[in-house]
Design an enzyme around this catalytic site. Structure first.
Site, short mmCIF file in Angstrom:
data_model
loop_
_atom_site.label_atom_id
_atom_site.label_comp_id
_atom_site.label_asym_id
_atom_site.label_seq_id
_atom_site.Cartn_x
_atom_site.Cartn_y
_atom_site.Cartn_z
N GLU A 49 -38.34 0.18 62.21
CA GLU A 49 -38.50 0.03 63.82
C GLU A 49 -36.55 0.41 64.40
O GLU A 49 -36.19 0.98 63.26
CB GLU A 49 -37.79 -1.18 63.39
CG GLU A 49 -37.43 -2.04 64.88
CD GLU A 49 -37.38 -3.48 64.94
OE1 GLU A 49 -36.76 -4.51 63.96
OE2 GLU A 49 -37.51 -4.63 65.82
N CYS A 257 -39.40 -6.83 66.12
CA CYS A 257 -39.05 -6.41 68.29
C CYS A 257 -38.93 -6.01 68.74
O CYS A 257 -39.07 -6.29 69.96
CB CYS A 257 -37.51 -8.13 67.77
SG CYS A 257 -37.46 -9.63 66.01
N ASN A 381 -46.11 -9.28 66.53
CA ASN A 381 -44.87 -8.99 65.40
C ASN A 381 -44.29 -10.58 64.62
O ASN A 381 -44.44 -10.54 63.27
CB ASN A 381 -43.56 -8.68 65.54
CG ASN A 381 -42.75 -9.21 65.04
OD1 ASN A 381 -42.68 -8.27 63.53
ND2 ASN A 381 -41.06 -9.30 65.31
N GLU A 382 -43.57 -11.31 65.40
CA GLU A 382 -43.25 -12.67 64.39
C GLU A 382 -43.53 -13.66 65.20
O GLU A 382 -42.68 -14.11 65.70
CB GLU A 382 -41.32 -12.20 64.03
CG GLU A 382 -41.47 -13.34 63.05
CD GLU A 382 -39.56 -12.54 62.73
OE1 GLU A 382 -39.16 -12.36 63.25
OE2 GLU A 382 -39.62 -11.85 61.53
O1 AHR Z 1 -36.11 -6.45 61.20
C1 AHR Z 1 -35.38 -6.80 61.75
C2 AHR Z 1 -35.92 -7.86 62.30
O2 AHR Z 1 -36.65 -9.31 61.77
C3 AHR Z 1 -37.13 -7.91 63.09
O3 AHR Z 1 -37.12 -6.83 64.30
C4 AHR Z 1 -37.94 -9.24 62.87
O4 AHR Z 1 -39.55 -8.96 63.47
C5 AHR Z 1 -37.34 -10.07 62.27
O5 AHR Z 1 -36.32 -10.68 62.84
#
Ligand code: AHR
Length: 656
Positions: A49, A257, A381-382
């Site tokens: 990321e 994110c 993603n989350e």
């Molecule tokens: O890994 C850092 C962040 O942690 C990522 O962007 C997110 O998916 C999680 O909250």
């Protein structure tokens, strides 16, 4: 009476479990023919990321920051503007002025440029690269190396040339000078500069004439970049090497994110913005700070996966922005949702379509006529909750209709325990059986030790697991959570648990992967880097050791002894024993392996003090050590020091 008995029993236990050196006693038994579950061949991968300057200012080899004047502010971030990363030494002398131009830009995706009005030459615009602190030079030159770049210039009524050279912050030349002659139309001006010394530098454009000049898209790449021949710039070679050494089976990208975006649907990561000529990629705010240039875009990602022998695992937003950030904007509905779903199908077509299909042709134009491999896709993603699962259902149905062979990944939310993840699992089991469930959790070190058996009790009936983000978090000291040995050992213990459950947990990746020293948004991270070096953490070495010794089947094994974690696996002609001692006393370990031939086994270990870390000054404080031991009649013994992980590779062929 009762008290005395328990004291006697405790003393007896101690006498049996510790030797004269105060080492705990342990015995590990296994049989090379007794297997439990198959190993997942995909278990170890990478999470990539653009956080902590992992892409721009990191893996992406571009050395200039804010190369096309698109930086702007974004909620919850430090203020950025069109001239972030640039300094102008004219200001005091009043030689001219700069402003942001928007009329007749280079192209619609690159709407802003710098307009310079020079009253009195020379006038200097300097890009500082990615310094660790404001007011520093941020380009680290290697003596004798050649650097290539280009800039777009357009003269309104400017007469004169523009010189380009690498300099120190105080203006001393660190390369020869190239002279550029701006024309009346936007024109690309290439330059090649050779570093005279290995030093910190800036790239200086000195306007030697007067009048008004427009400047945009200034780039600079080192000649030793990985993929320097790629049509749109390569990657930082030392970081690519560090990633390759992890032997990743897959790479998750672009987040995190970042994949989802924040605050507005405009911020959702759109793959189409990230391919083709770099000057035509539509930059976007980075939810972690600054902008995403998208120079490391989807094409480069697919190419990197192919080169490293890793499967791509793209993560696309589920048509909604980051829930963890309590996003204020509504998810996409109706036509916008349908268009978005089409974009996802187009991404798959870009990777897999034949060269005579529209997206296959585009891929070929970008330098890769053959299809890329693409077998996984994460949607969200989350995320969690009904809004998410509705969107997941819509997108998943469309993907499954067109690409039934793609393994889809569904999110279970951002926590390890509690109602949220339990609710997610209940929904997923019922509505999306078979899809890989993406669990994310960052937990204290002790939690990983206490929960190394988490997956032993998971049902095998419904869904396999992808541990898509995790790391053991130590308490913050000195402004960050340290990447110390204690955390790495807890992760190693946990990985033993994942391997024992590799029929269920098919993929895993530590997060985050990369961080630029002094510019981090998050800690801990697997790999740290600065302008000139790469720092491998103990957690990195754990990942590397486990990934390099992935067997094909898990063996049944038993271990007596306190405070140890282990797994035994086998490959074609080798047995791997992994054992973690996460306590302050050593262990005298006896091994009894039925079917193990006589001979030498290779031993790799990582040990030290729990609080120890690697640093740029002392990068090898903790690093793996090699050794060997001898098996005779299936038996061997070994002393595990306190705070250690051992990996023993036992060949199954009788050695000459
Ligand atoms: O890994 C850092 C962040 O942690 C990522 O962007 C997110 O998916 C999680 O909250």
């Amino acid at each position: 009476m009762k008290k005395t008995l328990s004291m006697v029993l405790a003393l007896l236990f101690l006498a049996l479990s510790a030797n004269a050196h105060g080492e705990r006693m342990a015995t590990l038994c296994f049989n090379v023919e007794e297997t439990t579950v198959p190993m997942s061949p995909m278990l170890y991968g990478l999470f990539f990321e653009d956080i902590n300057y992992a892409a721009d200012g990191g893996l992406y080899a571009e050395l200039l920051q804010n190369r096309s004047f698109e930086y702007r502010s974004f909620p919850d971030q430090q203020p950025y503007d069109a001239f972030t990363g640039w300094i102008f030494n004219h200001k005091m002398a009043g030689r001219g002025s700069v402003s942001v131009g928007t009329k007749a830009p280079l192209n619609d995706n690159n709407p802003r440029y710098m307009r310079v009005m020079v009253d009195k030459e020379p006038y200097k615009a300097v890009n500082t690269g990615y310094p660790d602190r404001i007011g520093q030079a941020g380009i680290f030159l290697k003596a004798g190396l050649t650097y290539q770049g280009f800039i777009y210039l357009r003269s309104l009524d400017y007469s004169g040339q523009v010189s380009v050279r690498l300099e120190t912050l105080s203006g001393e030349a660190l390369s020869e000078t190239t002279l550029l002659s701006p024309q009346k139309q936007w024109e690309k001006h290439p330059y090649t500069l050779t570093a005279l010394r290995g030093e910190k530098a800036v790239l200086a454009f000195t306007l030697l004439g007067t009048g008004t000049l427009d400047m945009d898209m200034a780039t600079l790449f080192p000649g030793d970049a990985y993929g320097a021949h790629w049509p749109n710039g390569g990657l930082r070679a030392d970081l690519v090497l560090a990633l390759a050494d992890l032997r990743p089976r897959f790479i998750r990208f672009p987040g995190g994110c970042v994949a989802e975006g924040s605050y507005t649907p405009e911020n959702i990561y759109r793959w189409k913005d990230t391919i083709g000529p770099i000057e035509a990629r539509r930059e976007n705010e980075n939810t972690w700070g600054g902008m995403q240039s998208y120079g490391l875009g989807f094409h480069e990602y697919f190419q990197l996966c192919e080169d490293l022998g890793a499967q791509p695992l793209p993560v696309v937003s589920a048509a909604m922005v980051c829930q963890v950030r309590d996003s204020r904007d509504l998810p996409l509905y109706g036509e916008a949702l349908q268009d978005y779903i089409q974009d996802i199908l187009d991404l798959i077509a870009y990777a897999k379509g034949p060269v005579d299909s529209p997206y296959g042709r585009l891929r070929a134009e970008n330098g890769h006529p053959e299809p890329f491999s693409l077998n996984y896709l994460a949607i969200g993603n989350e995320n969690w909750g009904s809004e998410y699962f509705y969107r997941y259902g819509q997108i998943a149905a469309a993907v499954k209709e067109h690409y039934p062979d793609i393994q889809l990944v569904v999110a279970a939310g951002p926590v390890a325990e509690g109602d949220l993840i339990e609710g997610s699992w209940a929904t997923i089991k019922q509505r999306f059986p078979g899809d890989l469930v993406d669990e994310h959790y960052y937990m204290p070190t002790q939690w990983f030790l206490d929960n190394a058996h988490r997956y032993d009790s998971y049902s095998r009936e419904h869904n396999p697991v992808f541990l898509g983000e995790y790391a053991a978090h130590e308490p913050v000291t000195g402004g960050r959570r340290p990447n110390n040995l204690r955390a790495a050992l807890a992760e190693a213990a946990y990985l033993c648990g994942l391997e024992r459950n590799a029929d269920l947990v098919l993929l895993s990746c530590y997060a985050p992967l990369l961080a630029r020293e002094g510019r981090q948004h998050w800690s801990p991270n697997l790999i740290w880097f600065n302008q000139s070096s790469v720092l491998k953490t103990p957690s990195y070495y754990v990942q590397q050791l486990f990934s390099a010794t992935l067997g094909q089947e898990v063996l049944s094994s038993s271990l007596t002894g306190e405070g140890l974690h282990h797994v035994v696996t086998r490959g074609e002609d080798v047995v791997y024993v992994k054992i973690v001692n996460s306590r302050e006393t050593g262990v005298s370990l006896s091994m009894e392996g039925v079917g193990v031939p006589d001979g030498q086994a290779a031993v790799t270990s990582l040990s030290g003090q729990p609080h120890q870390v690697n640093s740029f000054v002392k990068p090898d404080t903790l690093s793996p050590r090699k050794g060997s031991l001898t098996f005779t009649s299936g038996n061997a013994s070994l002393t595990l020091p306190p705070w250690s992980v051992y990996i023993i590779e036992i060949p199954l062929q009788t050695q000459p």
